[in-house]
Write a protein that holds these residues in place. Sequence first.
Motif: not given
Length: 441
Positions: A417-441
């Motif tokens: 939510e803080l990142a959104k306040e600073e103008g970040y789009k949902a696509s640039n905010i990456k929420m993770l849980k233990n055991g998950e992975k993401i790919i950044l391009k």
Amino acid sequence: MIEIYAVGGYSGIGKNMTAIRCGNEAVIIDMGIDVSKLMDYEGESSELSNNKLLELGVLPDDREVLKTLGPMVKGIICSHAHLDHLGAIAKISNTYTAPIILTPFSFEVLKNLEKNQKERIRNKIIRLNPGKSFVVSKNFRIEFIYATHSTLQSVIIAIHTPEGVLIYTNDFKFDDNPTYGSKTNYDRLKQLGNSGVLALIDDSTRIDNPGRTFSESIVREMIKDLLLNLKSKKKLVVLTTFASHCIRISNIMEISKKMGRTPIIFGRSMRNYLQASTNAKLIDFSKAKIASFNNEVAEAFSKIRRIGKDKFLLVMTGNQGEPGSMLSRMANDELPIRFEQDDLVVFCSETIPTIECKKNRAALESKLKTKGVRMYLDFHASGHAAREDHRDLIKMLKPKFYIPSHGTPDKLKSGAELAKEEGYKASNIKMLKNGEKIILK
């Protein structure tokens, strides 16, 4: 392409461990334990197998990372010497053929931990001072950026890759009036921000706390104001704080001497951290009276009984109400000196926000209250940044992607939510849980 694996610390506080892959290489950042789960175990934890520790929820579950990335791992990098970041290294680092890179102080703590856990680390050790960098492999260069926190030589880690720079901030605060050392290296953070940061992996422990985190210098003045103006000068005075907070313990010792009392420090974990500080040539505790073994504790209490409890100030482990800690043992009448009416206990800490710690701390306070002990609570400033500190960090670094970590789901959500306040789009905010992975391009 960058892959980030959330091994631990993304579904709760503790067990911090993150793997980052670039090409056919990877690094691991931190290997911590869940301290609260370990506190609840009543046996000798050093005798437990890794499988049992996994079952208890003490260790991060790195089995998938080991299977997927194991031979690719080129370095294990440790941000600082708290057990939720370093405590699993002696248990699981040997499964990776990679050096461990950490500060001199963290190395000394790890060395003591290795001995206490009855383990032998076979990995190569590389000691790296804050402000320095190290080329780990073709795809990774690691930079240690000095940061203020609640233990010595904590660093924000910049991970330089051909795909961009990632910043890992677990853990930090912005203390502009530190009682030891310098401020967080804002200039370097701003330089990196101006050059371009691909992703920020951000400590969310207190990101839901409004405002900013206060300086340790304020805590020193609070303790000084209380102790130098005591009305009950003949009473026993006990202060309890985190064993890793060497700076605060040093400040308490100085204040104790101004009171005309001799400080005595109790607890095995206290010895481990203070000895590490001395060995790393930081704060020198070589002349401090530390009692951790049974004969030392018995000798110290015998001296207190003989000379008078009003001549000493006791610094103890047990601020979280941990079963078996020195303060809990004293509250349970298990030590030679017992609490009496109007004795003082000063909690130079806050309760760690886990169910186990809250339960243990409440039980301890109840016991002290029944004995008529006068309790002074929350003489503390956190080592973790609050919400506006994080906002300042985001503005300095201007990362393309924001990744909250080191917190419960609610805390990670607050970071998003803080990142959104600073103008970040949902696509640039990456929420993770233990055991998950993401790919950044």
